[in-house]
Each structure stands twice: as structure tokens, then as C-alpha cells.
Design an enzyme around this catalytic site. Structure first.
Site, short mmCIF file in Angstrom:
data_model
loop_
_atom_site.label_atom_id
_atom_site.label_comp_id
_atom_site.label_asym_id
_atom_site.label_seq_id
_atom_site.Cartn_x
_atom_site.Cartn_y
_atom_site.Cartn_z
N HIS A 172 -29.80 -38.63 -86.32
CA HIS A 172 -30.53 -39.88 -86.28
C HIS A 172 -31.78 -39.64 -87.12
O HIS A 172 -32.73 -39.01 -86.65
CB HIS A 172 -30.87 -40.23 -84.84
CG HIS A 172 -31.64 -41.50 -84.67
ND1 HIS A 172 -31.22 -42.50 -83.82
CD2 HIS A 172 -32.79 -41.94 -85.23
CE1 HIS A 172 -32.10 -43.50 -83.86
NE2 HIS A 172 -33.05 -43.18 -84.70
N ASP A 298 -22.23 -47.62 -83.81
CA ASP A 298 -23.33 -47.23 -82.92
C ASP A 298 -23.32 -48.11 -81.68
O ASP A 298 -24.35 -48.58 -81.19
CB ASP A 298 -24.68 -47.34 -83.65
CG ASP A 298 -25.83 -46.72 -82.86
OD1 ASP A 298 -25.57 -45.98 -81.90
OD2 ASP A 298 -27.00 -46.99 -83.21
N PHE A 316 -33.38 -50.02 -76.94
CA PHE A 316 -32.76 -50.24 -78.23
C PHE A 316 -31.24 -50.22 -78.08
O PHE A 316 -30.69 -49.44 -77.31
CB PHE A 316 -33.16 -49.14 -79.21
CG PHE A 316 -34.63 -49.12 -79.56
CD1 PHE A 316 -35.12 -49.90 -80.60
CD2 PHE A 316 -35.51 -48.30 -78.85
CE1 PHE A 316 -36.47 -49.87 -80.93
CE2 PHE A 316 -36.86 -48.26 -79.19
CZ PHE A 316 -37.34 -49.05 -80.23
N GLY A 317 -30.54 -51.07 -78.83
CA GLY A 317 -29.09 -50.96 -78.86
C GLY A 317 -28.37 -52.29 -78.89
O GLY A 317 -28.78 -53.27 -78.26
#
Length: 416
Positions: A172, A298, A316-317
Site C-alpha cells: 500500500h 480492494d 476507508f473502503g
């Protein structure tokens, strides 16, 4: 077990054919029907997709996702194999945990699981995990994804060790000090909204550092979820130097931009952040010219309650593995073409991992997907197999939904 799928077409052909699979292998094409017979409904058949970057949240975060829901979602998205990330609770840095996850997944009859393992103990970036034992237990990749590798010396040692084991390290690539508390792309939109920004330089600076470590070690490094034009250009430069570097792009970084954050909706909060249209266009060019090796999602599920928090506090996501191909086919199929798009979701990931390139030839593994390329379907997250039953594409009409996914010669998903 024998299965025959009729009324299907191969990529680039209008000829209607059938394929017979037996004992997990492709027995042949256009043979007399045997065993269970399924109608492919005129769909296009391709090797099942490979996902090398997904968060399945097991162990310890199963309110978000688990192996059952995550691998069912993957199969519904046309994926035959999934590489899960290790940022679970506990972290996947124990060989016994790797073995137990594989054993559990093997009994589900869904997409195949291939766990990655943490590069460092606890993903803390301080000391290497037991990499040899993790590989021997079945881990297929080392990564501290979910964390950035801030200590260059530790990453260098990890690369050297992984090289000796014939393994790839994925990263990452963000400089945590430059990213700081950024919740979205740094630029005019973040300034207008008064939100802390994550600059493109955070990605570019970290990729540049990591390329030098690859040059020093000769190890294979895979850059996850590229989001910026400059980041891609640095990878291009490294490839031009002959470095063993690969990279991926996610559909959300191609189809969505930081403009989506104007409504302060944490649905669009992702790391690295959604960037500008210019970045998205540049990444698409990277897919077209071969600079980008593969497409990954992802897939990062969270609970609805978490994503409904204030934008500053929400995790996040984005989770959408079930509609990744339809998004790509509907939005970019005309530019990419079907053979290229399928290559980016099958052969591309395989080459990154050092696996055999999947084909539909006689004698090959019977992992395949049948795609309905023409019918528009409205995205209804309530029907998702994933526990994350919400998506940025809710209500949109997309084409390219999988009709059938076969893994090891067995039906893992069939659309009603």
C-alpha cells in the site's frame, strides 16, 4: 463429477458451443452432453476471474464480512480465486491461521481462497513475520496492506527474504507522514469542503522510494491500487529500467472521482482516495498501453453503521466485488475491448502472482465464468451475497453480470 454447459460462446466468436468438465478439469468442447446439463443462455464464457486484493475480514471482523459471505460474493462476481488480505484481528501472521482459513474455505464450495500473510509481525512494520513457515502453510503473497511500510530497512529485508522464497511482496504505497489525517484527495474539492486532504505526492513519493528498494534487491514488488497519474508514471519508469515491478488499478479509481465527496458521503471514502478525472483518465491509458498489469477491487466491506458516520470518522473502503466486471464492461468495455478486459482480470493477476495463465483448453482447470454482456440489470445491493449491502453504483443499470461461475468443475454461483 461431470458437468456440461450448453449454449455458450467463446470470446471473439458468435458460434454457439458447449463445454464439458469432469473431475475439476475441462474434458472437452462440443462433446455429447454428460452429467448435469446447464443452459448458458447464450452467454460468453471466459476463465473465472482472479482477485488478488480483497478484504474478507475473517478472523475477528466477521460483522463486516466472513469467508462464507465474501467468497460467495466473489463467485457471484465471476471470481474463481481470491487472495485475501491479512489485516484481520488477529493479523494473519501465524501459519496455523493460514492453514485453518484454507481448510474452512475449501469446505464452502465457493470461490477458492488463497490467503496472503503479513510481511511483518502484527503488520507493525518492525520485525519480519515467519515468512518461510507462512509460505509453507499456503500463503501466496506477503503484504502489510492496511498499513504503509514506513521503515525502509524492514521492507528491504522483507523483499530480500521474499525473493529467496520465490514470493511477491505487495504494498500500500502511501507516505503516512504526507497523507497525515487526509480523508480525501487534496485539491480544489477538499479545499472547498474544508476537509483534510491526502496529496498525490503521498503516493508518488512512496512508490519512488520502493522502486529504489526493488532496484537494490531485485525482488518482485506489486503496487496496489494505483490512484494517481504520477504514481503510474513512476511505475512506468521503473518498468523501463527492467525492474520486476507490477501494479494494479481498481474500478473505483477509474469510474469515480473526488467530486463524489461533495455530499460528504463516506460511501466514497477510500484509501488511497478517489482522485481527479485527469488521474482516472491517465490510469485508463495505463490499462490500454499495458503499463498496468491487472485490475483488482480492494473489496473492503464495512457495516452500514460505520459508513454512515461523519466523514472524518468513518472507515476507508468500498465493497463491490459482485459488480466489478459489470462496472468495467459498461463504462470502459468499448475502449478496452473484451479480450483486453478479461486478460486484465485473469491472465494479468496470474502473471503478477507467478501462476499459470488460465485458459479454457482441454485438460485445464475447470474454473470459468459465463457472462451476459448485453442485458442491462439494475444494481440492487439487497441481493448482494456480501454483508456490505450498499454500493456507489446502487440503482444504476449495468451490463456484464455473471450468469454462472464454476470453480474446480463445480457450480459456485448461478444467477436465478
Amino acid at each position: 463429477m461431470t458437468l456440461t454447459i450448453t449454449n455458450i460462446k467463446r470470446v471473439g466468436s458468435d458460434k454457439t458451443e458447449s463445454v464439458t468438465v469432469e473431475n475439476g478439469k475441462i474434458k472437452g468442447w462440443n462433446l455429447p452432453a454428460e452429467g448435469d446439463v446447464l443452459d448458458g443462455k447464450g452467454g460468453t464464457v471466459a476463465p473465472a476471474f482472479l482477485e488478488i486484493h480483497a478484504h474478507l475480514r475473517e478472523p475477528g471482523q466477521t460483522e463486516k464480512e466472513d469467508l462464507q459471505s465474501g467468497l460467495a460474493a466473489a463467485a457471484a462476481g465471476g471470481y474463481g480465486t481470491v487472495v485475501c488480505m491479512p489485516n484481520t484481528s488477529p493479523v494473519i501472521d501465524d501459519p496455523a491461521l493460514v492453514r485453518s482459513l484454507i481448510e474452512k474455505a475449501n469446505g464452502l464450495g465457493l470461490a477458492r481462497l488463497r490467503p496472503s500473510a503479513a510481511l511483518t509481525k502484527g503488520q507493525k512494520g518492525e520485525a519480519l513475520a515467519e515468512l518461510t513457515y507462512l509460505r509453507d502453510a499456503g500463503a501466496v503473497m506477503f503484504t502489510d496492506d492496511g498499513r504503509t511500510n514506513e521503515n525502509a530497512r524492514v521492507l528491504r529485508l522483507g523483499l530480500e527474504y521474499a525473493k529467496s522464497l520465490g514470493m511477491v511482496v505487495s504494498v500500500h504505497a502511501e507516505d503516512a507522514t504526507l497523507r497525515a489525517d487526509g480523508v480525501m484527495n487534496e485539491g480544489p474539492v477538499s479545499e472547498a469542503l474544508g476537509l483534510p486532504g491526502n496529496p498525490a505526492a503521498a503516493e508518488a513519493a512512496r512508490i519512488a522510494r520502493d522502486m529504489e528498494l526493488v532496484a537494490q534487491t531485485g525482488a518482485r514488488l506489486h503496487v496496489q491500487h494505483l490512484s494517481t497519474a504520477r504514481g503510474l508514471d513512476i511505475v512506468r519508469e521503473a518498468k523501463g529500467r527492467g525492474l520486476p515491478v507490477t501494479c494494479e488499478v481498481c474500478p473505483h479509481h477509474l469510474d469515480l472521482t473526488d467530486e463524489k465527496l461533495r455530499e460528504f458521503d463516506a460511501m466514497y471514502k477510500v484509501a488511497p482516495p478517489l482522485r481527479t478525472q485527469a488521474d482516472a483518465d491517465h490510469l485508463l491509458e495505463g490499462l490500454l498501453d499495458g503499463s498496468v498489469d491487472c485490475i483488482s477491487t480492494d473489496h473492503a466491506p464495512h457495516t452500514r453503521a460505520e459508513k454512515e458516520r461523519d466523514l472524518l470518522d468513518a472507515p476507508f473502503g468500498i465493497a463491490y466485488i459482485e459488480v466489478a466486471f459489470p462496472v468495467m464492461w459498461t463504462r470502459f468495455g468499448e475502449k478496452l475491448g473484451l479480450p483486453k478486459l478479461i486478460d486484465l482480470m485473469t491472465a494479468g493477476p496470474a502473471r503478477v502472482m507467478g501462476w499459470p495463465v488460465p485458459t479454457l483448453d482441454e485438460g485445464e482447470n475447470a474454473d470459468l465464468v459465463v457472462l451476459d454482456l448485453n442485458t442491462e440489470r439494475e444494481v440492487n445491493p439487497a441481493e448482494f451475497k456480501s454483508k456490505a449491502k450498499f454500493t456507489p453504483w446502487q440503482g444504476q443499470k449495468l451490463r456484464g453480470f455473471p450468469l454462472l461461475t464454476v470453480v474446480d468443475g463445480k457450480v459456485a454461483f448461478q444467477r436465478a
